[in-house]
Structure formats: C-alpha cells, structure tokens
Design an enzyme around this catalytic site. Structure first.
Site, PDB file in Angstrom:
ATOM      1  N   HIS A  41       2.075   7.290 -30.814  1.00 25.77           N
ATOM      2  CA  HIS A  41       3.078   6.411 -30.194  1.00 25.77           C
ATOM      3  C   HIS A  41       2.285   5.481 -29.275  1.00 25.77           C
ATOM      4  CE1 HIS A  41       5.367   9.911 -31.494  1.00 25.77           C
ATOM      5  NE2 HIS A  41       6.472   9.181 -31.445  1.00 25.77           N
ATOM      6  N   GLU A 118       2.457   2.711 -34.231  1.00 27.84           N
ATOM      7  CA  GLU A 118       3.556   2.202 -33.402  1.00 27.84           C
ATOM      8  C   GLU A 118       4.681   1.753 -34.323  1.00 27.84           C
ATOM      9  OE1 GLU A 118       4.410   1.912 -30.048  1.00 27.84           O
ATOM     10  OE2 GLU A 118       6.202   0.925 -30.870  1.00 27.84           O
ATOM     11  N   GLY A 144       5.718   7.744 -35.772  1.00 27.18           N
ATOM     12  CA  GLY A 144       4.584   8.509 -35.251  1.00 27.18           C
ATOM     13  C   GLY A 144       4.570   9.967 -35.678  1.00 27.18           C
ATOM     14  N   ASP A 164       2.684  10.682 -27.512  1.00 28.78           N
ATOM     15  CA  ASP A 164       3.264  10.137 -26.275  1.00 28.78           C
ATOM     16  C   ASP A 164       4.593   9.436 -26.589  1.00 28.78           C
ATOM     17  OD1 ASP A 164       3.505   9.176 -23.675  1.00 28.78           O
ATOM     18  OD2 ASP A 164       2.120   7.503 -23.996  1.00 28.78           O
TER      19      ASP A 164
HETATM   20  C1  LIG Z   1       5.367   5.902 -23.864  1.00 30.12           C
HETATM   21  S1  LIG Z   1       5.142   4.577 -24.963  1.00 30.12           S
HETATM   22  C2  LIG Z   1       3.478   4.683 -25.450  1.00 30.12           C
HETATM   23  C3  LIG Z   1       2.474   4.324 -24.406  1.00 30.12           C
HETATM   24  C4  LIG Z   1       1.037   4.425 -24.853  1.00 30.12           C
HETATM   25  N1  LIG Z   1       0.745   5.685 -25.527  1.00 30.12           N
HETATM   26  C5  LIG Z   1       0.092   4.266 -23.685  1.00 30.12           C
HETATM   27  O1  LIG Z   1      -0.276   5.278 -23.057  1.00 30.12           O
HETATM   28  O2  LIG Z   1      -0.290   3.151 -23.373  1.00 30.12           O
HETATM   29  C6  LIG Z   1       5.956   5.136 -26.402  1.00 30.12           C
HETATM   30  C7  LIG Z   1       5.869   4.162 -27.571  1.00 30.12           C
HETATM   31  O3  LIG Z   1       6.394   4.798 -28.740  1.00 30.12           O
HETATM   32  C8  LIG Z   1       7.035   3.808 -29.538  1.00 30.12           C
HETATM   33  N2  LIG Z   1       7.910   4.521 -30.468  1.00 30.12           N
HETATM   34  C9  LIG Z   1       9.200   4.885 -30.319  1.00 30.12           C
HETATM   35  N3  LIG Z   1       9.602   5.630 -31.360  1.00 30.12           N
HETATM   36  C10 LIG Z   1       8.531   5.737 -32.198  1.00 30.12           C
HETATM   37  C11 LIG Z   1       8.297   6.414 -33.416  1.00 30.12           C
HETATM   38  N4  LIG Z   1       9.245   7.131 -34.011  1.00 30.12           N
HETATM   39  N5  LIG Z   1       7.066   6.331 -33.962  1.00 30.12           N
HETATM   40  C12 LIG Z   1       6.069   5.624 -33.365  1.00 30.12           C
HETATM   41  N6  LIG Z   1       6.229   4.951 -32.202  1.00 30.12           N
HETATM   42  C13 LIG Z   1       7.454   5.026 -31.620  1.00 30.12           C
HETATM   43  C14 LIG Z   1       7.701   2.918 -28.536  1.00 30.12           C
HETATM   44  O4  LIG Z   1       7.962   1.639 -29.097  1.00 30.12           O
HETATM   45  C15 LIG Z   1       6.656   2.873 -27.407  1.00 30.12           C
HETATM   46  O5  LIG Z   1       5.799   1.779 -27.578  1.00 30.12           O
END
Ligand SMILES: C[S@@+](CC[C@H](N)C(=O)[O-])C[C@H]1O[C@@H](n2cnc3c(N)ncnc32)[C@H](O)[C@@H]1O
Length: 287
Positions: A41, A118, A144, A164
């Site tokens: 994520h 992502e 993810g 994450d």
């Molecule tokens: C907490 S943020 C990630 C921050 C990043 N890991 C960092 O530390 O800089 C969570 C991310 O997951 C994405 N997201 C939401 N659902 C998702 C999914 N099912 N699969 C992958 N990414 C997803 C969101 O768009 C968001 O950008």
C-alpha cells in the site's frame, strides 16, 4: 477509496513507521546477498508539505516538524539514516516529505529490487512516474492484498514486505494479521512489517495474539502512544507488527520509542510498548 495519504504525510505515525522502515533496511544492507522490498500500500511516493491537503490538516507539524532538535546521541545514531534521506531530499525540495517507496528506494543497492503497489488511480500514476525509468524499482497498479500473495515468496530469500493499509474497512486490523500470517507461511525467511492505528488499545489484542500464534517468538509489537485521550475516534497512537525482525531491532526500539513518545506527545502524555508478540498470547482472555 477515500483515504489520501497526502493529508497525513509526515505526521507522527509516518515518522514512527519510517524510522523503523529505515532501521530494518539498514540491517538488510549488512549482508551482500540481494534483498527485495514489497510495499503493498505504497501511496504516491513523495509528498509536498505546502500542498493544500497537508496545509488543511497540518499534521506534519506534530510529526516531522518536531524533529529539528537533536535527540540524545544514542538515539541520533539510530535515526541518522532516516535524517540523511530527509536531508538529501530537502537539498532538492525543502518542502517535500518522502513516502515509504522513496525511502526504500534510497536504501536499495545495485543487487536489490523493490515493488511498490498502489490501487488509487491518481496516487498510482504519481508513483509510476517517479519510478518510470528505474532499473531497481517498479510500481504496480493492483490491490495490495492480492499483490502480497502474488509476490511472495520472491526469488530473493531475504527482504521486507511492508503492509500499510488505510483502515477504511471494518475488520482491517484482523485482516492485516491474517494476511501477514498467511504470507509468512509462504516466505518464512522474509521480514514482514504491518502498520496499524491505535484508537482503542484493546482492539490490538486479538490480531496480536493471531500473529503470535503464527510467528512464535519471531515477532515484535512496537507501539507509540501520543495521547491518553479517551476519545476513541482520535488517532492516539500507532504500532507496527514485525515478523522475523532483525535480532537487534527490539534493543533499538527500546531507545527510539521513548524518545519519540517524549518528542511527539500531544500534551504531556507519551507512552510506548516494545514487546515480543508472544506476550500477546498470555494477555488473551481464555475461551
Ligand atoms: C497509509 S497509505 C500508504 C502510505 C505509505 N506506505 C507511506 O508510508 O508513505 C495507504 C495507501 O493505500 C492505498 N490503498 C487503499 N486501498 C488499497 C488496496 N486495496 N490496495 C493497494 N493500495 C490501496 C491508498 O490509496 C493509500 O495510498
């Protein structure tokens, strides 16, 4: 999918997560054999702290914005590689904050590889632009959770999967524990780091016990509390589960976490937890 990390970039939770992300990668660098990073994520990779989203919440001011003063020397030594990444980035753009993909990419050597996943279309597009011509890292537009199981085990024996998620769905913390346990069975030599928010600390007990069953003594639970507030809708703290942690990580956390708790506390309250996951089995009610 409403969650956008741009509103939260550089906040206390990012600082905690990224300091430990860097420590784990620094330990992986200690051997010459290649390692792989899988970030399920990933977000958009890089954030502008003067952008409208960051300005609206100003969360970074209570996070990375509080790091200007040095910590005690032993703590400074441990967070130096994180500070070095920030300093290098600020040399180009003083208002930028690095996301986990940017941080991981800075710590890859020629022999290492990273995959950043992502799902949000715009965030993925930004992420893909950053790594478009990168030989060591690539971005994938995928769910993810699906990606985690498709990508483990990688061909490298060593590496880190960072998980994450945004915690928009009910039950996502239990899902985190179940997915981490499943992925560990497929890649038993990998390090797994799963981040979680803490509103009510009681919510963490069952997932911690699930992971303790899966990882036995090879698991750590690291938490940072910045507020004792009884308001359960507020983010009062955060934690990471680390499966197969570098052996010295708990000693490092014993130094880093109290320093962060003191520095990042909302008012006078700051607390931390650094314990083996196995301890969670004992704190579960029977039945
Ligand atoms: C907490 S943020 C990630 C921050 C990043 N890991 C960092 O530390 O800089 C969570 C991310 O997951 C994405 N997201 C939401 N659902 C998702 C999914 N099912 N699969 C992958 N990414 C997803 C969101 O768009 C968001 O950008």
């Amino acid at each position: 999918m409403n969650y956008r990390h741009a509103f939260h970039a550089g906040n206390f939770a990012d600082v905690m997560k990224h300091v430990f992300l860097v420590r784990i990668l620094v330990h992986l660098q200690r051997k010459q054999t290649p390692f792989r990073v899988i970030d399920t994520h990933a977000g958009s990779g890089l954030y502008d702290l003067t952008a409208e989203e960051a300005e609206r919440t100003r969360e970074w001011r209570e996070g990375v914005g509080r790091l200007d003063e040095p910590f005690a020397p032993a703590v400074e030594e441990l967070i130096a590689p994180y500070r070095a990444i920030l300093a290098k980035l600020h040399g180009r753009d003083p208002s930028a904050y690095p996301g986990s993909p940017f941080i991981a990419r800075e710590l890859l050597r020629r022999q290492d590889r990273a995959i950043f996943v992502e799902l949000h279309r715009a965030d993925y597009a930004a992420l893909a632009r950053h790594f478009a011509r990168d030989r060591l890292a690539k971005a994938l537009h995928l769910d993810g959770w699906t990606a985690l199981h498709a990508l483990v085990p990688p061909k490298e024996r060593r590496g880190l999967a960072l998980i994450d998620p945004p915690y928009e769905e009910p039950g996502e913390l239990t899902r985190l524990a179940a997915e981490m346990a499943k992925a560990l069975r497929k890649w038993p030599t990998g390090i797994f780091m799963g981040w979680y928010p803490i509103k009510d600390p009681a919510d963490v007990e069952r997932p911690a016990a699930m992971l303790a069953e899966a990882a036995g003594h090879k698991g750590l639970r690291l938490e940072l509390m910045i507020d004792a507030s009884a308001a359960p809708e507020r983010l009062n703290g955060c934690g990471i589960f680390v499966l197969n942690p570098p052996w010295i990580l708990s000693e490092e956390a014993e130094l880093i976490l109290p320093a962060l708790a003191e520095r990042l506390a909302r008012a006078s309250f700051g607390a931390f937890r650094c314990e083996p996951l196995a301890a969670a089995i004992d704190s579960q009610p029977p039945g």
